[in-house]
Scaffold this motif. Structure first.
Motif, mmCIF file in Angstrom:
data_model
loop_
_atom_site.group_PDB
_atom_site.id
_atom_site.type_symbol
_atom_site.label_atom_id
_atom_site.label_comp_id
_atom_site.label_asym_id
_atom_site.label_seq_id
_atom_site.Cartn_x
_atom_site.Cartn_y
_atom_site.Cartn_z
ATOM 1 N N TRP A 10 0.833 -1.109 0.024
ATOM 2 C CA TRP A 10 -0.078 0.002 -0.002
ATOM 3 C C TRP A 10 0.872 1.356 0.114
ATOM 4 O O TRP A 10 0.324 2.395 -0.408
ATOM 5 C CB TRP A 10 -0.773 -0.047 1.441
ATOM 6 N N LEU A 12 2.043 3.133 2.487
ATOM 7 C CA LEU A 12 1.561 4.336 3.304
ATOM 8 C C LEU A 12 2.803 4.511 4.205
ATOM 9 O O LEU A 12 3.708 3.848 4.690
ATOM 10 C CB LEU A 12 0.389 3.578 4.236
ATOM 11 N N GLU A 16 0.573 8.405 7.301
ATOM 12 C CA GLU A 16 -0.865 8.077 6.708
ATOM 13 C C GLU A 16 -1.400 6.819 7.438
ATOM 14 O O GLU A 16 -2.497 6.613 7.712
ATOM 15 C CB GLU A 16 -0.611 7.485 5.325
ATOM 16 N N ALA A 17 -0.411 5.821 8.019
ATOM 17 C CA ALA A 17 -0.891 4.676 8.806
ATOM 18 C C ALA A 17 -1.731 5.254 10.086
ATOM 19 O O ALA A 17 -2.601 4.808 10.612
ATOM 20 C CB ALA A 17 0.059 3.775 8.980
ATOM 21 N N TYR A 19 -3.263 8.032 10.344
ATOM 22 C CA TYR A 19 -4.342 8.633 10.082
ATOM 23 C C TYR A 19 -5.571 7.482 9.983
ATOM 24 O O TYR A 19 -6.803 7.555 10.413
ATOM 25 C CB TYR A 19 -4.498 9.313 8.890
ATOM 26 N N LEU A 20 -5.195 6.591 9.261
ATOM 27 C CA LEU A 20 -5.895 5.361 8.950
ATOM 28 C C LEU A 20 -6.545 4.637 10.226
ATOM 29 O O LEU A 20 -7.671 4.312 10.378
ATOM 30 C CB LEU A 20 -5.546 4.503 7.826
ATOM 31 N N THR A 52 -2.605 15.192 3.579
ATOM 32 C CA THR A 52 -2.331 13.661 3.762
ATOM 33 C C THR A 52 -3.452 13.095 3.904
ATOM 34 O O THR A 52 -3.507 11.767 3.259
ATOM 35 C CB THR A 52 -2.007 13.896 5.281
ATOM 36 N N GLN A 55 -3.658 12.351 -0.054
ATOM 37 C CA GLN A 55 -2.455 11.080 -0.325
ATOM 38 C C GLN A 55 -3.139 9.707 0.105
ATOM 39 O O GLN A 55 -3.072 9.005 -0.722
ATOM 40 C CB GLN A 55 -1.301 11.528 0.280
ATOM 41 N N LEU A 56 -3.709 9.721 1.450
ATOM 42 C CA LEU A 56 -4.260 8.593 1.802
ATOM 43 C C LEU A 56 -5.566 7.865 1.046
ATOM 44 O O LEU A 56 -5.304 6.713 0.674
ATOM 45 C CB LEU A 56 -4.634 8.610 3.386
ATOM 46 N N ARG A 57 -6.100 8.915 0.384
ATOM 47 C CA ARG A 57 -7.173 8.439 -0.409
ATOM 48 C C ARG A 57 -6.847 7.821 -1.518
ATOM 49 O O ARG A 57 -7.168 6.674 -2.053
ATOM 50 C CB ARG A 57 -8.253 9.371 -0.749
ATOM 51 N N LYS A 59 -3.957 6.340 -2.129
ATOM 52 C CA LYS A 59 -3.308 4.941 -1.981
ATOM 53 C C LYS A 59 -4.510 4.024 -1.513
ATOM 54 O O LYS A 59 -4.178 2.756 -1.768
ATOM 55 C CB LYS A 59 -2.317 5.169 -0.734
ATOM 56 N N LEU A 60 -5.802 4.420 -1.191
ATOM 57 C CA LEU A 60 -6.670 3.456 -0.645
ATOM 58 C C LEU A 60 -7.813 3.013 -1.733
ATOM 59 O O LEU A 60 -8.470 1.874 -1.945
ATOM 60 C CB LEU A 60 -7.349 3.644 0.492
#
Length: 92
Positions: A10, A12, A16-17, A19-20, A52, A55-57, A59-60
């Motif tokens: 992923w 991350l 980001e981890a 945040y998730l 952030t 960016q996370l969106r 990657k997911l």
């Protein structure tokens, strides 16, 4: 999901981890709560939080986990997204 280990594929970052991990179904996480995960001046934190999350969106997106925006409140991981995330982590 405390201290979950996310698949390396992923890509991350540790931030980001975090945040998730902070996102929960049924609970809106405010920008202020996510800003606490950042170091630096408050004026820069709000821009960094939005960046952030974006960016996370990205990657997911390939694993079909969606972060929902609640305008003027923050972000939330819906129940379906949380279930999908749990299943992906169990299979990893």
């Amino acid at each position: 999901m405390a201290k979950a280990k996310f698949p390396e594929a992923w890509g991350l970052t540790p931030l980001e981890a975090a945040y998730l991990t902070a996102l929960r179904p049924g609970k809106v996480v405010s920008p202020a709560a996510l800003a606490k995960l950042h170091a630096g001046p408050l004026t820069e934190k709000s821009r960094r939080v939005s960046k952030t999350v974006a960016q996370l969106r990205r990657k997911l997106d390939p694993v079909n986990v969606e972060i929902e925006t609640r305008w003027e409140e923050g972000w939330i991981l819906g129940r379906a997204a949380r279930s999908r995330l749990t299943a992906l982590l169990a299979a990893a």
